[in-house]
Scaffold this motif. Structure first.
Motif, short mmCIF file in Angstrom:
data_model
loop_
_atom_site.label_atom_id
_atom_site.label_comp_id
_atom_site.label_asym_id
_atom_site.label_seq_id
_atom_site.Cartn_x
_atom_site.Cartn_y
_atom_site.Cartn_z
N ILE A 41 0.80 -1.21 -0.01
CA ILE A 41 0.04 -0.10 -0.01
C ILE A 41 0.85 1.20 0.06
O ILE A 41 1.70 1.29 1.03
N SER A 42 0.70 2.19 -1.00
CA SER A 42 1.58 3.54 -1.21
C SER A 42 0.85 4.39 -0.41
O SER A 42 -0.20 4.55 -0.35
N LEU A 43 1.59 5.20 0.47
CA LEU A 43 0.86 6.32 1.16
C LEU A 43 1.70 7.61 0.68
O LEU A 43 3.09 7.63 0.52
N THR A 44 0.98 8.67 0.85
CA THR A 44 1.48 9.99 0.71
C THR A 44 0.80 10.90 1.83
O THR A 44 -0.11 10.76 2.27
N TRP A 45 1.70 12.05 2.23
CA TRP A 45 0.97 12.96 3.06
C TRP A 45 1.82 14.29 2.93
O TRP A 45 2.78 14.31 2.11
N ASP A 46 1.32 15.46 3.67
CA ASP A 46 1.90 16.59 3.60
C ASP A 46 2.69 16.75 4.86
O ASP A 46 2.47 16.34 6.12
N ALA A 47 4.10 17.28 4.78
CA ALA A 47 4.76 17.67 5.96
C ALA A 47 4.11 18.62 6.89
O ALA A 47 3.16 19.15 6.57
N PRO A 48 4.37 18.37 8.35
CA PRO A 48 3.79 19.21 9.13
C PRO A 48 4.02 20.71 9.07
O PRO A 48 4.91 21.17 8.50
N PRO A 49 2.92 21.39 9.49
CA PRO A 49 3.26 22.90 9.16
C PRO A 49 4.33 23.51 9.95
O PRO A 49 4.69 24.45 9.59
N ASN A 50 4.66 22.71 11.21
CA ASN A 50 5.50 23.22 12.08
C ASN A 50 6.47 21.97 12.42
O ASN A 50 6.01 21.31 12.92
#
Length: 151
Positions: A41-50
């Motif tokens: 299962i491939s996953l992506t996300w956005d880096a933390p804002p801080n």
């Protein structure tokens, strides 16, 4: 006195609030960009804002396969993507979350999602194939579709 201490703490936190703290939670965790396969299962996300003032070194992806304790995968770098691999075909995976790790420690977990690997077998062939109405320009073919589509 207590009031002066509280005011000083607030001023210091307002000034240094983003420095030398653990990172916030990543956001936008999703399955993709590719579709799940029979074993991954491939996953992506956005880096933390801080990032808490530190540099993101890697991420930790936590997940649970039914019947097993929670597992964690450490990503190799700071890219916001990872593939959970080595999973069995048709495996449901729940509680998938991610957190960033800096030199100040592991941050907050993202909101969790679920995913599943696909089935890796071929579909069963249709049955009761019949041919009728044969002409020079056409032929009519009928069959009963299989209930087993292979996933």
């Amino acid at each position: 006195n207590g009031r002066t201490h509280a005011v000083c703490n607030k001023i210091c936190y307002d000034y240094c609030g983003g420095m030398f703290l653990k990172p916030h939670a990543p956001s936008g965790l999703a399955v993709g960009p590719g579709l799940p396969t029979g074993s991954a299962i491939s996953l992506t996300w956005d880096a933390p804002p801080n990032s808490g003032g530190g540099r993101i070194l890697h991420y930790i992806v936590a997940y649970t396969v039914s019947g097993y304790p929670e597992a964690e995968d450490k990503t190799g770098d700071d890219r916001p993507a990872h593939t959970l691999s080595g999973l069995a075909s048709q495996t449901a995976v729940s509680g998938i979350s991610v957190r960033a790790v800096t030199e100040f420690g592991a941050g907050e977990r993202s909101t969790s999602i679920s995913g599943a690997t696909t089935r890796t077998t071929r579909p069963v062939a249709p049955t009761q194939l019949t041919v009728s109405s044969v002409t020079v320009a056409s032929v009519t073919v009928a069959w009963v579709a299989s209930l087993d589509t292979g996933g």
